[in-house]
Design a protein around this motif. Structure first.
Motif, PDB file in Angstrom:
ATOM      1  N   ARG A 168      -5.853   9.325   4.209  1.00 20.04           N
ATOM      2  CA  ARG A 168      -4.741  10.414   3.670  1.00 20.04           C
ATOM      3  C   ARG A 168      -4.648  11.494   4.461  1.00 20.04           C
ATOM      4  O   ARG A 168      -3.352  11.639   4.719  1.00 20.04           O
ATOM      5  N   TRP A 187       2.342   5.044   0.006  1.00 23.83           N
ATOM      6  CA  TRP A 187       2.156   6.224   1.029  1.00 23.83           C
ATOM      7  C   TRP A 187       3.157   7.235   0.478  1.00 23.83           C
ATOM      8  O   TRP A 187       4.248   7.130   0.014  1.00 23.83           O
ATOM      9  N   GLY A 240      -7.017   4.340   1.227  1.00 27.36           N
ATOM     10  CA  GLY A 240      -5.941   5.205   1.250  1.00 27.36           C
ATOM     11  C   GLY A 240      -6.603   6.684   1.223  1.00 27.36           C
ATOM     12  O   GLY A 240      -6.032   7.475   1.838  1.00 27.36           O
ATOM     13  N   VAL A 275       0.813  -1.190   0.021  1.00 35.09           N
ATOM     14  CA  VAL A 275      -0.020  -0.068   0.115  1.00 35.09           C
ATOM     15  C   VAL A 275       0.940   1.186   0.078  1.00 35.09           C
ATOM     16  O   VAL A 275       1.845   1.425   0.919  1.00 35.09           O
TER      17      VAL A 275
END
Length: 408
Positions: free
Chosen positions: A154, A98, A150, A96
């Motif tokens: 965020r 970031w 996400g 995932v």
């Protein structure tokens, strides 16, 4: 008429955290299948009723007590009922992405100058508390994917990550120019700080990695401190190299000295004389080159000093010095034949000879030394240079100074 649904099971993929089954009208004999790493939660009228772990279930009011009570109250005990089933995928969702949406401002701990950096990486998440995740994030949504999660995370993730990056850099005193070698511990410390934030939403942050740090390359202040930092290492490396070179040079000179000493010692052994004898030859030769004893006095060297030299180097050198002194004072009619006795000299008669090896007194016409067995060389009767007839033993001609043959 109620729609019969024989089997209800998960039909999403591994990139999905929560998936809602499309059927909402169930018969009491409907089969529910929950796979490993999954959880099924029944909702009715927006209320979470029961949850089921891995296994196969028959949806009957006897097996679902809470569901049965609600159905009896709402439907009057009829078998068809209207519910919603959410499947929670509890597998670990990896890779995932970031990244910070802006630069992190903080004070560099080593050099104390303000700096701005960006960071990005990957993390892996897992739905741990399905009920909490449903109530806080999903609501009436039918799907919660990695992408949607996400988006939800965020804002809070960016706020937390930027704060924690600055805190960890300061607490661990990590030099910005050495950050790459600390990425593992840097990631672990930020991971530890983020775990409670994700747990509030029922999500477990399994892993967190900082894979890239964006530095302000090109900024004048950053480049100045960067040059200063690497210059320190260059100076240390240069000093260490000079030190190693000096050690090698010293070792080389020492080895050269040892080799020269061994070569000289081997030469003396081959030629048959010792270091003390070599020094005695030098003294005798210098004495023979002087024309009178007065020159010894002018040099600050008297007969007493010469006697000390003779006592120090042994009988061989004593005889050589005595002959040299007698030769140098022949014109003044001063004859001082000497013989070493202990550490002093006494007057001896003319013609007295001594062993060149041990200094012992030799008997007239002796071919070998009685003390050490060294052969006694036969001297010539007259000087080949000037024709002077020798009256006593010696190494040099008292008239012209030519070295006498047969004398070592």
């Amino acid at each position: 008429m109620a729609k019969l649904a024989e089997i209800i099971k998960y039909e999403g993929d591994n990139s999905t955290f929560i998936w809602k089954h499309p059927s909402e009208d169930f018969n009491s004999l409907t089969q529910l299948i929950v796979h490993e790493s999954q959880e099924a939660i029944f909702f009715m009228n927006g209320q979470a009723l029961d949850s089921f772990g891995p296994g196969r279930y028959t949806l009957e009011t006897q097996n679902v007590p809470i569901l049965g009570k609600v159905l009896n109250r709402v439907t009057g005990g009829e078998s068809p009922f209207h519910c919603e089933v959410y499947f929670i995928n509890k597998t670990e969702q990896m890779s995932v992405k970031w990244g910070t949406d802006s630069k992190v401002q903080y004070m560099e701990p080593t050099y104390g100058f303000p700096i701005s950096i960006g960071a990005s990486g990957e993390m892996s998440l897992r739905a741990e508390d399905g009920r909490k995740l449903l109530l806080k994030l999903v609501g009436t949504e039918s799907l919660l994917s990695q992408q949607k999660l996400g988006v939800f995370f965020r804002s809070f993730l960016m706020t937390r990550v930027k704060t924690y990056v600055a805190q960890v850099m300061k607490a661990e005193a990590i030099n910005i120019f050495e950050l790459d070698e600390h990425l593992t511990s840097f990631s672990e410390n930020i991971h530890r700080l983020l775990i409670p934030d994700f747990a509030d939403y029922g999500v477990s942050l399994e892993r967190f990695f900082v894979t890239n740090v964006v530095r302000p390359d090109g900024e004048r202040q950053y480049e100045t401190f960067k040059e200063l930092h690497f210059r320190q290492y260059a100076d240390v490396a240069e000093a260490r190299l000079r030190q190693q070179t000096a050690v090698i040079d010293a070792q080389t000179e020492a080895q050269k000295t040892v080799i020269a000493s061994k070569a000289l010692a081997a030469k003396r052994v081959q030629e048959g004389y010792t270091y003390q004898q070599e020094r005695g030859f030098d003294v005798a030769e210098r004495a023979a080159q002087n024309e009178a004893v007065g020159q010894f006095t002018n040099m600050g060297v008297g007969l007493g000093t010469m006697a000390g030299v003779g006592g120090a180097v042994g009988g061989l050198v004593g005889g050589a010095v005595g002959e040299a002194v007698n030769a140098a004072t022949a014109d003044a009619a001063v004859k001082v034949p000497v013989q070493p006795v202990g550490n002093s000299f006494e007057n001896l008669s003319e013609g007295t000879a001594f062993c060149e090896n041990c200094g012992a007194r030799l008997s007239p016409d002796t071919a070998f030394c009685e003390e050490c067995g060294t052969p006694v060389p036969k001297e010539e009767a007259a000087c080949k240079t000037c024709g002077y007839v020798f009256e006593r033993p010696g190494k040099f001609c008292p008239k012209c100074g030519t070295k006498r043959e047969g004398v070592q």
